[in-house]
Design an enzyme around this catalytic site. Structure first.
Site, PDB file in Angstrom:
ATOM      1  N   THR A   1       0.825  -1.220   0.000  1.00  0.00           N
ATOM      2  CA  THR A   1       0.000   0.000   0.000  1.00  0.00           C
ATOM      3  C   THR A   1       0.856   1.266   0.000  1.00  0.00           C
ATOM      4  OG1 THR A   1      -0.003   0.100   2.411  1.00  0.00           O
ATOM      5  CG2 THR A   1      -1.764  -1.197   1.363  1.00  0.00           C
TER       6      THR A   1
ATOM      7  N   ASP B   1      17.252   2.373  -1.290  1.00  0.00           N
ATOM      8  CA  ASP B   1      16.701   2.327   0.067  1.00  0.00           C
ATOM      9  C   ASP B   1      17.740   2.862   1.058  1.00  0.00           C
ATOM     10  OD1 ASP B   1      14.409   0.397   1.741  1.00  0.00           O
ATOM     11  OD2 ASP B   1      16.134   1.255   2.778  1.00  0.00           O
TER      12      ASP B   1
HETATM   13  N1  URA Z   1      12.727   5.413   1.062  1.00  0.00           N
HETATM   14  C1  URA Z   1      13.996   5.209   0.644  1.00  0.00           C
HETATM   15  O1  URA Z   1      14.859   4.837   1.423  1.00  0.00           O
HETATM   16  N2  URA Z   1      14.282   5.459  -0.661  1.00  0.00           N
HETATM   17  C2  URA Z   1      13.374   5.900  -1.542  1.00  0.00           C
HETATM   18  O2  URA Z   1      13.705   6.126  -2.703  1.00  0.00           O
HETATM   19  C3  URA Z   1      12.052   6.077  -1.077  1.00  0.00           C
HETATM   20  C4  URA Z   1      11.762   5.838   0.219  1.00  0.00           C
END
Ligand code: URA
Length: 222
Positions: free
Chosen positions: A114, A211
């Site tokens: 989601t 990330d």
């Molecule tokens: N969170 C992250 O760590 N990287 C993203 O690109 C988006 C959310």
């Protein structure tokens, strides 16, 4: 420090922001290199975010003579609120710069289906007394969908923090997340180092840096 200000969004425009963003965008940089450049960026953004903190007049004796000085006004409480876990890279730096601050962690992970935040930790009190004397800085390296940032801002407002005493510090952001935050909180101050192009269909910033939590804590699935 040269910067671009749009409404309440400050995009800090500094060569060291550009340089360290280039380092953390590179998928081949080590986790250690990523963390160090993230902390350098965090230092620049925290200095910008805290530039209006209230001061109080004091007198001190230097080894030479008495001198009038200003220190942070201790009638104000300063709170850094890192959104776990990637926000820790910013709060480490923030608490080194202002050791008197309270660090109030908020924990959310992103439901990958989601893209909505799921709360798992909240170290804030039930309600804040004297909110006019409290400055809160929410710390999250990424404003992507803006959903977790939105949830964190809503939490602090619900507990009595004044929007004029609230700021959001984020290394990298994108138009979608900024629009969400600005639509619902037009007076929220946002301090970021760069605004990227867009979000992809998995909620990642493009071109972004992947990330942030995985890269900071070396938890890639290889
Ligand atoms: N969170 C992250 O760590 N990287 C993203 O690109 C988006 C959310």
């Amino acid at each position: 420090m040269k910067k671009i200000v749009q409404n309440n969004i400050t995009v800090v425009n500094h060569p060291l922001c550009e340089h360290n963003l280039a380092v953390i965008r590179d998928k081949n940089v080590s986790s250690d290199g990523f963390k160090n450049s993230m902390k350098r960026l965090a230092t620049i953004l925290i200095l910008e975010a805290t530039k209006d903190l209230p001061l109080k007049n004091y007198a001190v004796e230097t080894p030479i003579r008495q001198c009038n000085v200003k220190k942070l006004d201790d009638n104000y409480k300063i709170i850094f609120a890192p959104i776990l876990r990637a926000g820790l890279a910013i709060s480490d730096v923030a608490s080194a710069i202002i050791p008197e601050a309270s660090i109030q962690h908020v924990g959310m992970y992103r439901d990958e289906t989601t893209l909505e935040p799921v709360w798992y930790y909240d170290k804030t009190p039930v309600k804040y007394d004297n909110p006019e004397k409290i400055k809160v800085f929410i710390l999250d390296p990424m404003i992507a969908t803006g959903n977790s940032g939105h949830a964190a801002v809503s939490l602090f407002l619900k507990k009595g923090i004044l929007i004029e005493n609230l700021a959001f510090v984020s290394i990298l952001s994108c138009p979608e997340g900024l629009q969400l935050l600005c639509k619902d909180f037009p007076d929220l101050k946002i301090i970021t180092a760069q605004v990227d192009e867009c979000l992809n269909d998995r909620g990642y910033i493009v071109p972004g840096l992947g990330d942030a939590g995985d890269r900071l804590f070396n938890t890639f699935e290889k």
